[in-house]
Design an enzyme around this catalytic site. Structure first.
Site, PDB file in Angstrom:
ATOM      1  N   GLU A 148      11.383  12.200  -7.152  1.00 17.40           N
ATOM      2  CA  GLU A 148      11.551  13.641  -7.374  1.00 17.40           C
ATOM      3  C   GLU A 148      10.784  14.527  -6.400  1.00 17.40           C
ATOM      4  O   GLU A 148      11.250  15.615  -6.035  1.00 17.40           O
ATOM      5  CB  GLU A 148      11.178  14.006  -8.814  1.00 17.40           C
ATOM      6  CG  GLU A 148      12.170  13.546  -9.875  1.00 17.40           C
ATOM      7  CD  GLU A 148      12.044  12.067 -10.259  1.00 17.40           C
ATOM      8  OE1 GLU A 148      11.151  11.375  -9.718  1.00 17.40           O
ATOM      9  OE2 GLU A 148      12.846  11.605 -11.089  1.00 17.40           O
ATOM     10  N   THR A 188      21.876  13.143 -10.962  1.00 16.21           N
ATOM     11  CA  THR A 188      20.429  13.024 -11.135  1.00 16.21           C
ATOM     12  C   THR A 188      19.880  11.733 -10.526  1.00 16.21           C
ATOM     13  O   THR A 188      18.679  11.553 -10.433  1.00 16.21           O
ATOM     14  CB  THR A 188      20.048  13.145 -12.626  1.00 16.21           C
ATOM     15  OG1 THR A 188      18.639  13.338 -12.728  1.00 16.21           O
ATOM     16  CG2 THR A 188      20.493  11.936 -13.420  1.00 16.21           C
ATOM     17  N   ASP A 233      14.279  16.832 -18.846  1.00 22.28           N
ATOM     18  CA  ASP A 233      14.508  17.176 -17.434  1.00 22.28           C
ATOM     19  C   ASP A 233      15.973  17.328 -16.979  1.00 22.28           C
ATOM     20  O   ASP A 233      16.431  18.416 -16.621  1.00 22.28           O
ATOM     21  CB  ASP A 233      13.769  16.175 -16.511  1.00 22.28           C
ATOM     22  CG  ASP A 233      13.975  14.705 -16.887  1.00 22.28           C
ATOM     23  OD1 ASP A 233      14.762  14.415 -17.810  1.00 22.28           O
ATOM     24  OD2 ASP A 233      13.355  13.834 -16.249  1.00 22.28           O
ATOM     25  N   GLU A 258      21.220   5.505 -18.744  1.00 26.60           N
ATOM     26  CA  GLU A 258      20.862   4.800 -17.499  1.00 26.60           C
ATOM     27  C   GLU A 258      22.089   4.199 -16.812  1.00 26.60           C
ATOM     28  O   GLU A 258      22.225   4.239 -15.597  1.00 26.60           O
ATOM     29  CB  GLU A 258      19.825   3.696 -17.774  1.00 26.60           C
ATOM     30  CG  GLU A 258      18.464   4.207 -18.229  1.00 26.60           C
ATOM     31  CD  GLU A 258      17.675   4.935 -17.144  1.00 26.60           C
ATOM     32  OE1 GLU A 258      18.128   4.977 -15.981  1.00 26.60           O
ATOM     33  OE2 GLU A 258      16.594   5.471 -17.465  1.00 26.60           O
TER      34      GLU A 258
HETATM   35  C1  DMJ Z   1      16.089   8.424 -12.138  1.00 28.44           C
HETATM   36  O1  DMJ Z   1      16.721   7.419 -12.832  1.00 28.44           O
HETATM   37  C2  DMJ Z   1      16.753   9.736 -12.349  1.00 28.44           C
HETATM   38  O2  DMJ Z   1      16.362  10.616 -11.335  1.00 28.44           O
HETATM   39  C3  DMJ Z   1      16.455  10.342 -13.688  1.00 28.44           C
HETATM   40  O3  DMJ Z   1      17.001  11.614 -13.860  1.00 28.44           O
HETATM   41  C4  DMJ Z   1      14.977  10.436 -13.892  1.00 28.44           C
HETATM   42  N1  DMJ Z   1      14.279   9.239 -13.580  1.00 28.44           N
HETATM   43  C5  DMJ Z   1      14.638   8.409 -12.484  1.00 28.44           C
HETATM   44  C6  DMJ Z   1      13.791   8.569 -11.254  1.00 28.44           C
HETATM   45  O4  DMJ Z   1      12.500   8.921 -11.449  1.00 28.44           O
END
Ligand code: DMJ
Length: 450
Positions: A359, A443, A243, A116
């Site tokens: 997403e 991400t 993911d 994170e």
């Molecule tokens: C974000 O912190 C990032 O996109 C991560 O890859 C997945 N979850 C959250 C958003 O949903």
């Protein structure tokens, strides 16, 4: 289902679904929508600014700040700053820059979650450096990178989940593919800017080690021991815990022209499409299967999985990407706001949270850029406007405990500013604040120049 059309910055006019679907493209006011997103970003930011300044995040219902750890890492300002620069919110950006440069530090004796902190803070600092050229952001990123990289000191080279920012002591040996394989983009860009290859090499080594442990049918499971390489949970899927490992194979292969990463993606995507894709029900989905046998274990899909339409589109598989985005949109509109998870065989919700995730809008943005089909603009508009309708509070934005009852939850994730509203803005933005073809987003939606 009710969706809304903004006719001016604050005025909301309800439309029914039939009108939306048959609406001619010309009626879409992209500039107005981009402006609306910008205004809503400001609203959310001002809530954080007023009630949680200096904290990691805002609790929008109790109107308080919240820190993830004993000391704040300024999660929200760092995560949100590049969005401000992109949206031209210059005063807010100056304000955020000032608090970051005045008070962000990493010499705290506390354990942090490597994944994170890396995607939000390391990722955010590097993209701000690319956008504003201020080397102090790169220095902060390098300092943080040097602390986080100690998490990779395991017998396999796969990182532990937590690391102490001062002692470098790592902990949490039971991890998952996403928390093992979501570093190469940030670390690779850090290597590029510092001239030190160790970041890229360390992140790549972890991905290669994990890939070696895939099953004979080329799938990975949900959790693994990073010391022994033993799989603890063999459930395979594209959802949380796996993911962004898939996402980073593809993105790093493009960003760094890395043939090994392309090979990882090529191997994995064939297996994912063979064993996880599911077309037997109403629509195209990706479910769960056992990583060793490929046997279907669950027909569930959720808001995290929605990222995959973007990855498919980016890989060149527009056929599957478009079909999956249809399902994404259907999932979102089922209750006007998407659930964390549903059973796509019965269309029953299995987890009713909505934590302001990006997403689905992210995938609409990618699909629009690859196809120029206006239906993705309309999808993005509907999703954004429903978020405004159901998640807006007088002070900011709040997650939902339940997408059926729309009961709110006392939290606003930093990714609502960093990702959800950034992707919505970019989807409608005609001024090309950011050229889609010239960047790769991490991400957490932090863009890096290709
Ligand atoms: C974000 O912190 C990032 O996109 C991560 O890859 C997945 N979850 C959250 C958003 O949903």
């Amino acid at each position: 289902m009710l969706v809304y059309s903004f006719t001016s910055a604050q005025q909301i006019k309800p439309l029914n679904n039939a009108n939306v679907q048959s609406e001619s493209p010309e009626t879409l006011d992209k500039a107005g929508l981009a402006n609306q997103v910008r205004n809503e970003f400001l609203h959310a930011w001002q809530g954080y600014r007023q009630y949680a300044w200096g904290y990691d995040a805002l609790k929008p219902l109790s109107k308080k700040g919240h820190n993830w750890y004993a000391h704040s890492l300024l999660m929200t300002p760092v995560d949100a700053l590049d969005a401000m620069l992109i949206m031209g919110l210059n005063d807010e950006a100056k304000d955020a820059e000032k608090i970051i440069l005045d008070s962000l530090r990493f010499d705290y004796d506390m354990d942090v979650q490597n994944f994170e902190v890396s995607i939000r803070i390391l990722g955010g600092l590097i993209s701000v450096y690319e956008l504003n050229g201020n080397k102090r952001f790169l220095d902060l990123a390098t300092d943080l990178g040097n602390r986080l990289i100690k998490a990779f000191d395991s017998p396999t080279g796969m990182p532990y989940r937590y690391v102490n920012l001062v002692t470098g002591k790592a902990s949490g040996n039971i991890s998952n593919p996403a928390e093992i394989g979501t570093y190469i983009v940030e670390y690779g860009v850090l290597s590029r800017h510092t001239g030190n290859p160790k970041y890229f090499e360390t992140a790549k080594k972890a991905m290669l080690a994990l890939h070696k442990l895939r099953s004979p049918i080329n799938l990975t499971g949900t959790s693994i021991n990073v010391e022994t390489g033993e799989w603890m949970e063999t459930d395979s899927h594209i959802s949380g815990c796996i993911d962004s490992y898939l996402e980073y194979m593809l993105k790093s292969s493009i960003l760094f022209n890395d043939k090994d990463m392309r090979e990882l993606w090529n191997t994995s995507i064939v297996a994912v499409n063979k064993y996880l894709a599911d077309t037997q029900y109403d629509g195209f989905w990706y479910g769960h299967s056992d990583m060793n046998t490929g046997k279907r274990s669950a027909t569930v899909y959720g808001s995290l999985d929605a990222f995959f339409a973007a990855s498919l589109a980016m890989s060149g598989d527009l056929t599957r990407a478009e079909k999956l985005q249809e399902s994404n949109y259907k999932m979102f509109m089922l209750n006007d706001i998407e659930p964390e998870e549903l059973n796509y065989a019965t269309m029953e919700i299995t987890n009713a949270n909505y934590i302001l995730r990006p997403e689905n809008i992210e995938s609409a943005y990618y699909l629009y850029n690859y196809t120029h089909d206006e239906k993705y603009l309309r999808q993005g508009r509907d999703m954004f406007q429903n978020i405004v309708t159901y998640c807006r509070t007088p002070e900011a934005y709040a997650a939902l405990k339940n997408v059926k009852t729309k009961e709110k939850r006392d939290y606003m994730e930093s990714f609502f500013l960093a990702e959800t509203l950034k992707y919505a803005f970019l989807l409608f933005d005609d001024n090309l604040s950011l050229d889609f073809n010239k960047v790769i987003f991490n991400t957490e939606a932090h863009p890096y120049k290709r």
